[in-house]
Design an enzyme around this catalytic site. Structure first.
Site, mmCIF file in Angstrom:
data_model
loop_
_atom_site.group_PDB
_atom_site.id
_atom_site.type_symbol
_atom_site.label_atom_id
_atom_site.label_comp_id
_atom_site.label_asym_id
_atom_site.label_seq_id
_atom_site.Cartn_x
_atom_site.Cartn_y
_atom_site.Cartn_z
ATOM 1 N N ARG A 1 0.994 -1.121 0.021
ATOM 2 C CA ARG A 1 0.049 -0.119 -0.039
ATOM 3 C C ARG A 1 0.945 1.258 0.062
ATOM 4 O O ARG A 1 1.840 1.384 0.500
ATOM 5 C CB ARG A 1 -0.906 -0.024 1.180
ATOM 6 C CG ARG A 1 -2.270 -1.099 1.345
ATOM 7 C CD ARG A 1 -2.852 -0.597 0.152
ATOM 8 N NE ARG A 1 -4.276 -1.677 0.159
ATOM 9 C CZ ARG A 1 -4.485 -2.541 -0.693
ATOM 10 N NH1 ARG A 1 -3.410 -2.814 -1.733
ATOM 11 N NH2 ARG A 1 -5.523 -3.197 -0.599
ATOM 12 N N HIS B 1 -0.923 0.126 -9.947
ATOM 13 C CA HIS B 1 -1.570 -0.894 -8.999
ATOM 14 C C HIS B 1 -2.024 -2.165 -9.558
ATOM 15 O O HIS B 1 -3.134 -2.652 -9.876
ATOM 16 C CB HIS B 1 -2.820 -0.374 -8.277
ATOM 17 C CG HIS B 1 -3.115 -0.844 -6.872
ATOM 18 N ND1 HIS B 1 -3.607 -0.305 -5.865
ATOM 19 C CD2 HIS B 1 -3.118 -2.389 -6.728
ATOM 20 C CE1 HIS B 1 -3.579 -0.882 -4.772
ATOM 21 N NE2 HIS B 1 -3.495 -2.304 -5.409
#
Ligand code: GLV
Length: 320
Positions: free
Chosen positions: A232, A280
């Site tokens: 993250r 991502h």
């Protein structure tokens, strides 16, 4: 039993998920009705929710909800929803296909960092024909932060390539004779960093791991180390990483995740010569295999299996 699909999905993704979930549920959970959050259904009939980072407040609208299955492996955004009903068990996506995809990304990044392929890519742009020294894999130490499903999948593939593989976790992990050196707890982190040529972050994002990769952490790395963040964005203090990259202390960073996604166009990471970034995409949820994981969990739960025994049960106190 009525189940609803909800989340941050565009129309095409929503169609793909319905197309994958409908047959999987029909096969394993006969009689289950699958709705979309935008359908006109009776909110009181909903007992299960299959979610991909739903808008805050969504889950609180279904009073008889009994199980939430996340389509995402990381549930930090879901847990950040203050209206998430406290009594409803939460299960995160644990999918071998996703673990494989993550392991592939980690292998690519580690190999490229070890052999200096990102440096060669930079030289290509400058038409520079220059060779650097070639290290052997057994001269390279790779440290994985986090040894969950994805960390283990990556570590187990790095060991046979000859790397020294060490893994750090916040909490103790069971020992295993698999060539992975394990260390746990805050105090164990710095000594591992001091010997790391490459650090790969695969930690869950919790209050205990937010901002972990900051100036002191980076300073503990040997000069020239590489960083791979596939967990993250909020694990990293961006200003500190940029300073370490600018100083050449961290030679290269491979970043898949960012504090704000999509990464804003003006962000320095886009153009930093020592940053290789992905949108991502290190490990996408695979609808085909994930739909089967969802259906298996719902089927087990319908037969009375305790939520803690479902694949991917989230310990809310722990945060993953
Ligand atoms: C992706 O980041 C996920 O959590 O599934």
């Amino acid at each position: 039993m009525d189940v609803v699909l909800a989340g941050d999905l565009d129309a095409a993704e929503r169609r793909r998920w319905h197309a994958a979930l409908a047959p999987a549920l029909a096969a394993r959970c006969p009689g289950v009705r699958l709705w979309d959050e935008h359908d006109a259904f009776d909110p009181a009939a909903i007992e299960g929710a299959v979610v991909a980072n739903p808008a805050p407040g969504t889950l609180a609208a279904w009073p008889n909800l009994k199980l939430v299955q996340s389509l995402w492996a990381g549930v930090d955004r879901l847990l950040a929803d203050a209206t998430l009903p406290a009594h409803v068990p939460l299960v995160r996506m644990v999918d071998p296909a996703m673990n494989d995809a993550m392991a592939q990304t980690v292998l690519w990044a580690v190999l490229a960092l070890h052999r200096g392929f990102f440096a060669y890519a930079r030289r290509q742009r400058e038409r520079q024909w220059r060779v650097h020294a070639q290290r052997r894999a057994d001269e390279v130490t790779v440290t994985l932060l986090g040894l969950g499903q994805m960390g283990l999948a990556a570590a187990r593939r790095l060991v046979p390539l000859g790397y020294h593989v060490q893994a750090w976790t916040l909490h103790e992990h069971p020992a295993a004779d698999d060539g992975i050196v394990r260390a746990a707890g805050r105090d164990a982190l710095e000594p591992l960093l001091r010997t790391s040529d490459v650090v790969v972050n695969l930690l869950p994002l919790t209050p205990a791991t937010r901002g972990l990769i900051e100036a002191r952490f980076l300073a503990a790395l040997p000069k020239g180390a590489g960083l791979v963040n596939v967990a993250r964005g909020a694990h990293v203090v961006d200003a500190d990483l940029l300073a370490a990259l600018d100083a050449g202390h961290v030679r290269d960073a491979v970043l898949d995740v960012f504090a704000t996604e999509p990464l804003p166009p003006e962000h320095r990471y886009w153009t930093h010569p020592r940053v290789t970034l992905l949108p991502h995409a290190a490990a996408l949820t695979d609808e085909r295999s994930a739909a089967d994981v969802v259906a298996a969990n719902l089927a087990a739960w319908r037969t009375g299996r305790a939520p803690q025994a479902l694949t991917g049960w989230v310990d809310r106190a722990r945060g993953y």
